[in-house]
Design a protein around this motif. Sequence first.
Motif, PDB file in Angstrom:
ATOM      1  N   THR A  12     -10.372  -0.482 -13.287  1.00  0.00           N
ATOM      2  CA  THR A  12      -9.053  -0.997 -12.917  1.00  0.00           C
ATOM      3  C   THR A  12      -8.569  -0.450 -11.569  1.00  0.00           C
ATOM      4  O   THR A  12      -7.859  -1.149 -10.848  1.00  0.00           O
ATOM      5  CB  THR A  12      -8.000  -0.661 -13.997  1.00  0.00           C
ATOM      6  N   ASP A  13      -8.947   0.770 -11.219  1.00  0.00           N
ATOM      7  CA  ASP A  13      -8.497   1.322  -9.929  1.00  0.00           C
ATOM      8  C   ASP A  13      -9.010   0.458  -8.777  1.00  0.00           C
ATOM      9  O   ASP A  13      -8.276   0.144  -7.833  1.00  0.00           O
ATOM     10  CB  ASP A  13      -8.999   2.758  -9.743  1.00  0.00           C
ATOM     11  N   GLU A  14     -10.281   0.088  -8.859  1.00  0.00           N
ATOM     12  CA  GLU A  14     -10.858  -0.747  -7.807  1.00  0.00           C
ATOM     13  C   GLU A  14     -10.173  -2.123  -7.814  1.00  0.00           C
ATOM     14  O   GLU A  14      -9.865  -2.674  -6.752  1.00  0.00           O
ATOM     15  CB  GLU A  14     -12.373  -0.927  -8.014  1.00  0.00           C
ATOM     16  N   LEU A  15      -9.919  -2.653  -9.026  1.00  0.00           N
ATOM     17  CA  LEU A  15      -9.270  -3.976  -9.120  1.00  0.00           C
ATOM     18  C   LEU A  15      -7.876  -3.951  -8.497  1.00  0.00           C
ATOM     19  O   LEU A  15      -7.489  -4.870  -7.762  1.00  0.00           O
ATOM     20  CB  LEU A  15      -9.161  -4.402 -10.584  1.00  0.00           C
ATOM     21  N   GLU A  16      -7.134  -2.881  -8.773  1.00  0.00           N
ATOM     22  CA  GLU A  16      -5.776  -2.768  -8.198  1.00  0.00           C
ATOM     23  C   GLU A  16      -5.832  -2.681  -6.677  1.00  0.00           C
ATOM     24  O   GLU A  16      -4.987  -3.246  -5.979  1.00  0.00           O
ATOM     25  CB  GLU A  16      -5.071  -1.529  -8.753  1.00  0.00           C
ATOM     26  N   SER A  17      -6.833  -1.990  -6.184  1.00  0.00           N
ATOM     27  CA  SER A  17      -6.975  -1.858  -4.734  1.00  0.00           C
ATOM     28  C   SER A  17      -7.297  -3.212  -4.093  1.00  0.00           C
ATOM     29  O   SER A  17      -6.769  -3.555  -3.025  1.00  0.00           O
ATOM     30  CB  SER A  17      -8.060  -0.817  -4.445  1.00  0.00           C
ATOM     31  N   ILE A  18      -8.128  -3.986  -4.785  1.00  0.00           N
ATOM     32  CA  ILE A  18      -8.437  -5.339  -4.279  1.00  0.00           C
ATOM     33  C   ILE A  18      -7.170  -6.201  -4.339  1.00  0.00           C
ATOM     34  O   ILE A  18      -6.871  -6.965  -3.421  1.00  0.00           O
ATOM     35  CB  ILE A  18      -9.570  -5.986  -5.107  1.00  0.00           C
ATOM     36  N   GLN A  19      -6.417  -6.044  -5.420  1.00  0.00           N
ATOM     37  CA  GLN A  19      -5.170  -6.823  -5.585  1.00  0.00           C
ATOM     38  C   GLN A  19      -4.231  -6.585  -4.393  1.00  0.00           C
ATOM     39  O   GLN A  19      -3.590  -7.508  -3.887  1.00  0.00           O
ATOM     40  CB  GLN A  19      -4.484  -6.403  -6.897  1.00  0.00           C
ATOM     41  N   SER A  21      -5.075  -5.948  -1.373  1.00  0.00           N
ATOM     42  CA  SER A  21      -5.513  -6.764  -0.232  1.00  0.00           C
ATOM     43  C   SER A  21      -5.158  -8.227  -0.448  1.00  0.00           C
ATOM     44  O   SER A  21      -4.794  -8.937   0.494  1.00  0.00           O
ATOM     45  CB  SER A  21      -7.026  -6.641  -0.031  1.00  0.00           C
ATOM     46  N   PHE A  22      -5.263  -8.671  -1.692  1.00  0.00           N
ATOM     47  CA  PHE A  22      -4.866 -10.058  -2.002  1.00  0.00           C
ATOM     48  C   PHE A  22      -3.391 -10.247  -1.657  1.00  0.00           C
ATOM     49  O   PHE A  22      -2.990 -11.247  -1.079  1.00  0.00           O
ATOM     50  CB  PHE A  22      -5.076 -10.353  -3.493  1.00  0.00           C
ATOM     51  N   ASN A  23      -2.565  -9.249  -2.040  1.00  0.00           N
ATOM     52  CA  ASN A  23      -1.121  -9.365  -1.805  1.00  0.00           C
ATOM     53  C   ASN A  23      -0.812  -9.485  -0.324  1.00  0.00           C
ATOM     54  O   ASN A  23       0.078 -10.243   0.072  1.00  0.00           O
ATOM     55  CB  ASN A  23      -0.377  -8.164  -2.397  1.00  0.00           C
ATOM     56  N   LEU A 247     -12.044  -6.361   1.536  1.00  0.00           N
ATOM     57  CA  LEU A 247     -12.311  -6.349   0.086  1.00  0.00           C
ATOM     58  C   LEU A 247     -13.301  -5.233  -0.242  1.00  0.00           C
ATOM     59  O   LEU A 247     -13.129  -4.486  -1.205  1.00  0.00           O
ATOM     60  CB  LEU A 247     -12.863  -7.700  -0.383  1.00  0.00           C
ATOM     61  N   MET A 248     -14.351  -5.136   0.593  1.00  0.00           N
ATOM     62  CA  MET A 248     -15.322  -4.044   0.402  1.00  0.00           C
ATOM     63  C   MET A 248     -14.628  -2.696   0.556  1.00  0.00           C
ATOM     64  O   MET A 248     -14.818  -1.775  -0.254  1.00  0.00           O
ATOM     65  CB  MET A 248     -16.433  -4.141   1.459  1.00  0.00           C
ATOM     66  N   ALA A 249     -13.830  -2.578   1.616  1.00  0.00           N
ATOM     67  CA  ALA A 249     -13.166  -1.294   1.893  1.00  0.00           C
ATOM     68  C   ALA A 249     -12.173  -0.933   0.784  1.00  0.00           C
ATOM     69  O   ALA A 249     -11.988   0.245   0.477  1.00  0.00           O
ATOM     70  CB  ALA A 249     -12.472  -1.341   3.254  1.00  0.00           C
ATOM     71  N   SER A 250     -11.554  -1.960   0.165  1.00  0.00           N
ATOM     72  CA  SER A 250     -10.636  -1.690  -0.963  1.00  0.00           C
ATOM     73  C   SER A 250     -11.372  -0.962  -2.059  1.00  0.00           C
ATOM     74  O   SER A 250     -10.868   0.010  -2.631  1.00  0.00           O
ATOM     75  CB  SER A 250     -10.119  -3.007  -1.573  1.00  0.00           C
ATOM     76  N   ILE A 251     -12.567  -1.440  -2.351  1.00  0.00           N
ATOM     77  CA  ILE A 251     -13.375  -0.797  -3.403  1.00  0.00           C
ATOM     78  C   ILE A 251     -13.837   0.574  -2.903  1.00  0.00           C
ATOM     79  O   ILE A 251     -13.775   1.575  -3.626  1.00  0.00           O
ATOM     80  CB  ILE A 251     -14.594  -1.678  -3.774  1.00  0.00           C
TER      81      ILE A 251
END
Length: 376
Positions: A12-19, A21-23, A247-251
Amino acid sequence: MKVRLFKPSVGTDELESIQDSFNSAWLGLGPKVIEFERQWSEYIGSKESVGVNSCTAALHLALSAYRFPEGKKVLVPALTFAATAMAALYNRLIPVFVDIDPVTLGISLEDLERKVDKDCVAVMPVHFGGHPVPMDDLVSWAKAHGLKVIEDCAHSAGGLYKGKALGTWGDIGCFSFEEKKCMTTGDGGMISSDDPELLKPLRPARWIGINKDTWERYEDYQLGNPDANSWYYEISDIGYKYNMNDLMASIGLVQLKKLDGMNRRREDILRQYIAGIQDLDYIKPAFPYHLQDSSYWAYMVRVQDRERFITHMKENGVATGVHYLPLPMQPLFMKYASETPVASAVWRELVTLPLFPDLTQEEIEYVNACVHSYMD
Ligand SMILES: Cc1ncc(COP(=O)(O)O)c(C=O)c1O
């Protein structure tokens, strides 16, 4: 039971970080790449880093930084993934295959001495499986021969050798964040060096040769810089579409925080694995695992009658791998082959067994039990 060979540890931490970037709706090369580069440099203790989309790209660009004349030679180990030697070919250089040390499976310092000649310009040590090449000896040897050192750290993100980060011993360090590696960004890579001037041309080189990436132009524009000409850029040299994206960097930013913990977990698992085989004579650890400050990407063993062992593990649901067929045996590289007797012999015994931080206790014990039942 079925046990995978590798498994990225993401949640979930990685997912939130991607989110995040989506935002902001900024997914390409942007602020997160820049932040990840900064944090990575700080983490390994290097002055500058450039994020790219793979370690293959990192090795290509790292070698290109020196603009070596076509036809010069690069010393690479015979036992490595193709990307190490491919970097030489991409740069119109000749790979010279060097044998491996029979104990550590890293590039052999004795064979380097035999293979080096006046046309050699660089050496690319690989910390094979995560086991460090003795970089103090290698770097002083390379300096004495006027060679640049490009460390292939694809297997060894976060590891130290004699207290200093792998990837900071040579002139340039290249890392992989492909999904199976010590940490991941899905696919991804990093080029690090203490020489920012050396890496400067690699920023346009990863972005089709364009001297200002889209984020820089956007920032200039946002800051209201009166000289900003938001559409104008220059291309002065050949470039590639090799950039890391946000997206990569978010993860990556999240994985970087977990990297030490994941490497310590790998050490715990390896301790249990190695204790589990210590009394067996038909299977041995592939190298002398040093389980402190390490970054072992894979659990590799040497086993008698390898194909039968692989079949036995498969029948019991345990995935295995073989890393690697020595490169001089690959059709593309055959014409560069030279004497590498240790690599040619040792690879026949090598098997890679499951290793990833999320292995359960039950799975670890099951893998050990399957190794034991091989000779029953
Ligand atoms: C030793 C070595 N170098 C380079 C690479 C290339 O890494 P990437 O998949 O990030 O391009 C790999 C990939 O497995 C590797 O094992």
